[in-house]
Design a protein around this motif. Structure first.
Motif, PDB file in Angstrom:
ATOM      1  N   GLY A 185      20.166  25.242  59.056  1.00 23.73           N
ATOM      2  CA  GLY A 185      20.802  24.462  58.005  1.00 23.73           C
ATOM      3  C   GLY A 185      19.928  24.288  56.775  1.00 23.73           C
ATOM      4  O   GLY A 185      18.692  24.295  56.858  1.00 23.73           O
ATOM      5  N   GLU A 186      20.578  24.140  55.643  1.00 23.12           N
ATOM      6  CA  GLU A 186      19.910  23.838  54.385  1.00 23.12           C
ATOM      7  C   GLU A 186      20.352  22.438  53.930  1.00 23.12           C
ATOM      8  O   GLU A 186      21.433  21.965  54.319  1.00 23.12           O
ATOM      9  CB  GLU A 186      20.274  24.867  53.313  1.00 23.12           C
ATOM     10  CG  GLU A 186      19.816  26.279  53.628  1.00 23.12           C
ATOM     11  CD  GLU A 186      18.305  26.458  53.546  1.00 23.12           C
ATOM     12  OE1 GLU A 186      17.616  25.552  53.025  1.00 23.12           O
ATOM     13  OE2 GLU A 186      17.813  27.513  53.995  1.00 23.12           O
TER      14      GLU A 186
ATOM     15  N   PHE B  65      17.891  21.398  60.115  1.00 23.45           N
ATOM     16  CA  PHE B  65      18.042  21.795  58.717  1.00 23.45           C
ATOM     17  C   PHE B  65      16.685  21.718  58.037  1.00 23.45           C
ATOM     18  O   PHE B  65      15.776  21.031  58.498  1.00 23.45           O
ATOM     19  CB  PHE B  65      19.087  20.930  57.995  1.00 23.45           C
ATOM     20  CG  PHE B  65      18.703  19.481  57.823  1.00 23.45           C
ATOM     21  CD1 PHE B  65      18.094  19.044  56.662  1.00 23.45           C
ATOM     22  CD2 PHE B  65      18.983  18.561  58.818  1.00 23.45           C
ATOM     23  CE1 PHE B  65      17.744  17.719  56.502  1.00 23.45           C
ATOM     24  CE2 PHE B  65      18.643  17.224  58.663  1.00 23.45           C
ATOM     25  CZ  PHE B  65      18.021  16.802  57.507  1.00 23.45           C
TER      26      PHE B  65
ATOM     27  N   GLU C 158      21.694  21.401  51.284  1.00 24.73           N
ATOM     28  CA  GLU C 158      22.998  21.370  50.629  1.00 24.73           C
ATOM     29  C   GLU C 158      24.153  21.412  51.629  1.00 24.73           C
ATOM     30  O   GLU C 158      25.286  21.056  51.296  1.00 24.73           O
ATOM     31  CB  GLU C 158      23.142  22.514  49.628  1.00 24.73           C
ATOM     32  CG  GLU C 158      22.843  23.877  50.175  1.00 24.73           C
ATOM     33  CD  GLU C 158      21.410  24.329  49.892  1.00 24.73           C
ATOM     34  OE1 GLU C 158      21.217  25.546  49.713  1.00 24.73           O
ATOM     35  OE2 GLU C 158      20.508  23.469  49.849  1.00 24.73           O
ATOM     36  N   ASP C 159      23.886  21.836  52.873  1.00 20.19           N
ATOM     37  CA  ASP C 159      24.927  21.821  53.896  1.00 20.19           C
ATOM     38  C   ASP C 159      25.335  20.399  54.273  1.00 20.19           C
ATOM     39  O   ASP C 159      26.385  20.205  54.902  1.00 20.19           O
ATOM     40  CB  ASP C 159      24.448  22.548  55.155  1.00 20.19           C
ATOM     41  CG  ASP C 159      24.253  24.042  54.929  1.00 20.19           C
ATOM     42  OD1 ASP C 159      25.097  24.643  54.229  1.00 20.19           O
ATOM     43  OD2 ASP C 159      23.273  24.603  55.448  1.00 20.19           O
TER      44      ASP C 159
ATOM     45  N   ALA D 203      27.357  18.608  61.581  1.00 18.73           N
ATOM     46  CA  ALA D 203      26.880  19.539  60.556  1.00 18.73           C
ATOM     47  C   ALA D 203      25.897  20.479  61.233  1.00 18.73           C
ATOM     48  O   ALA D 203      24.671  20.339  61.118  1.00 18.73           O
ATOM     49  CB  ALA D 203      26.222  18.769  59.412  1.00 18.73           C
ATOM     50  N   ASP D 204      26.439  21.450  61.971  1.00 17.84           N
ATOM     51  CA  ASP D 204      25.589  22.195  62.902  1.00 17.84           C
ATOM     52  C   ASP D 204      25.874  23.692  62.983  1.00 17.84           C
ATOM     53  O   ASP D 204      25.379  24.374  63.882  1.00 17.84           O
ATOM     54  CB  ASP D 204      25.716  21.593  64.305  1.00 17.84           C
ATOM     55  CG  ASP D 204      27.120  21.765  64.900  1.00 17.84           C
ATOM     56  OD1 ASP D 204      28.013  22.249  64.193  1.00 17.84           O
ATOM     57  OD2 ASP D 204      27.305  21.401  66.078  1.00 17.84           O
ATOM     58  N   GLY D 205      26.664  24.220  62.046  1.00 19.47           N
ATOM     59  CA  GLY D 205      26.937  25.654  62.064  1.00 19.47           C
ATOM     60  C   GLY D 205      27.655  26.124  63.306  1.00 19.47           C
ATOM     61  O   GLY D 205      27.613  27.321  63.635  1.00 19.47           O
TER      62      GLY D 205
ATOM     63  N   PRO E 242      23.679  16.194  62.382  1.00 12.81           N
ATOM     64  CA  PRO E 242      23.144  17.517  62.037  1.00 12.81           C
ATOM     65  C   PRO E 242      22.422  18.150  63.223  1.00 12.81           C
ATOM     66  O   PRO E 242      22.050  17.478  64.190  1.00 12.81           O
ATOM     67  CB  PRO E 242      22.146  17.227  60.912  1.00 12.81           C
ATOM     68  CG  PRO E 242      22.104  15.750  60.735  1.00 12.81           C
ATOM     69  CD  PRO E 242      22.856  15.122  61.865  1.00 12.81           C
TER      70      PRO E 242
END
Length: 264
Positions: free
Chosen positions: A230-231, A198, A233-234, A257-259, A195
């Motif tokens: 990030g949230e 988040f 839930e992501d 998980a990094d947009g 990530p």
């Protein structure tokens, strides 16, 4: 059953036994909630008793069967013992999520060798010891999912004193790749989630409407293509994917998980 007729069945982890270390930390709490909500039996491990009790009770209220263990996976005997306790309590070990670890920030000439070693031990050695312990049990079952927690900093550097953290997460990536290759023939996949920032108790200040938070967000979001932080839930989709049958053909993979942060 043909999974193409029911593709969501590939993500079903109901009644699977999941061991989560660092369960009171930012990622560990999210992982516990996600897997509890998905119907897993949980073994939650954390060094902070009060925080461990809180997340364990929360997961029980969600209907999960929970075993809570107040310890830190700092050595071989403890890591082996955690796997044994999981099997003793629930009969198997299907999923390991290594969310324990630490970061200590200091510029390289201000960081002591002891500090560097403590970060490497917490993030790298413990990941290896836990994966090693879990693999022994999972080999007997001919199946298992090992999910390590890396970071975008395993791929990218940072100008503000992250030399130990970046090195440790690069090493976690290496463990995932090496063990992913080594254990695949035993039916065990080893992957990592990486990530970026988040929302968590540690990062809550970055989401605030203060001048300092806005300044930090502006600089950070300039590198994030999706345009937001990030949230929790992501992380649900990536974790369920790597913990379930859906990822049987994926091993040694680092899932960012990094947009889009590491893509730009």
């Amino acid at each position: 059953m043909n999974v193409m007729n029911n593709p969501l069945s590939m993500f079903d982890v109901k009644d699977k036994v999941a061991l989560i270390t660092g369960a009171s930390g930012a990622f560990g709490m999210v992982a516990a909630r996600i897997l509890a909500g998905a119907g897993c039996k949980l073994v939650l491990v954390a060094g902070k008793q009060e925080a461990l009790d809180s997340i364990a009770n929360e997961c029980r209220e969600m209907g999960a069967e929970v075993t809570a263990i107040n310890t830190r996976p700092t050595d071989e005997a403890t890591c082996n013992g955690l796997v044994e306790q999981a099997v003793s309590a629930h009969g198997a070990l299907d999923i390991l999520v290594v969310a324990s670890g630490m970061n200590k920030v200091a510029l390289v000439n201000d960081m002591t060798p002891e500090t560097f070693e403590s970060v490497m031990n917490a993030n790298v050695t413990q990941s290896w010891l836990l994966a090693r312990a879990a693999a022994g049990q999972m080999k007997k079952q001919c199946s298992g999912k090992i999910v390590l927690v890396s970071s975008a900093r395993g791929l990218l550097g940072h100008p503000a004193g992250y030399s130990a953290y970046c090195a440790s997460k690069s090493a976690v990536d290496g463990i995932a790749k090496a063990l992913g290759c080594e254990l695949a023939s035993a039916g065990i996949t080893v992957n990592a989630i990486a990530p970026t920032v988040f929302r968590s108790p540690l990062t809550a200040w970055m989401f605030e409407d203060s001048e300092e938070a806005r300044k930090v967000r502006t600089g950070f979001l300039a590198r994030v293509p999706v345009g937001r932080l990030g949230e929790p839930e992501d992380l649900a989709g990536p974790l369920l994917f790597l913990a379930s049958k859906a990822s049987d053909f994926y091993t040694g993979h680092i899932l960012y998980a990094d947009g889009g942060y590491t893509a730009g």
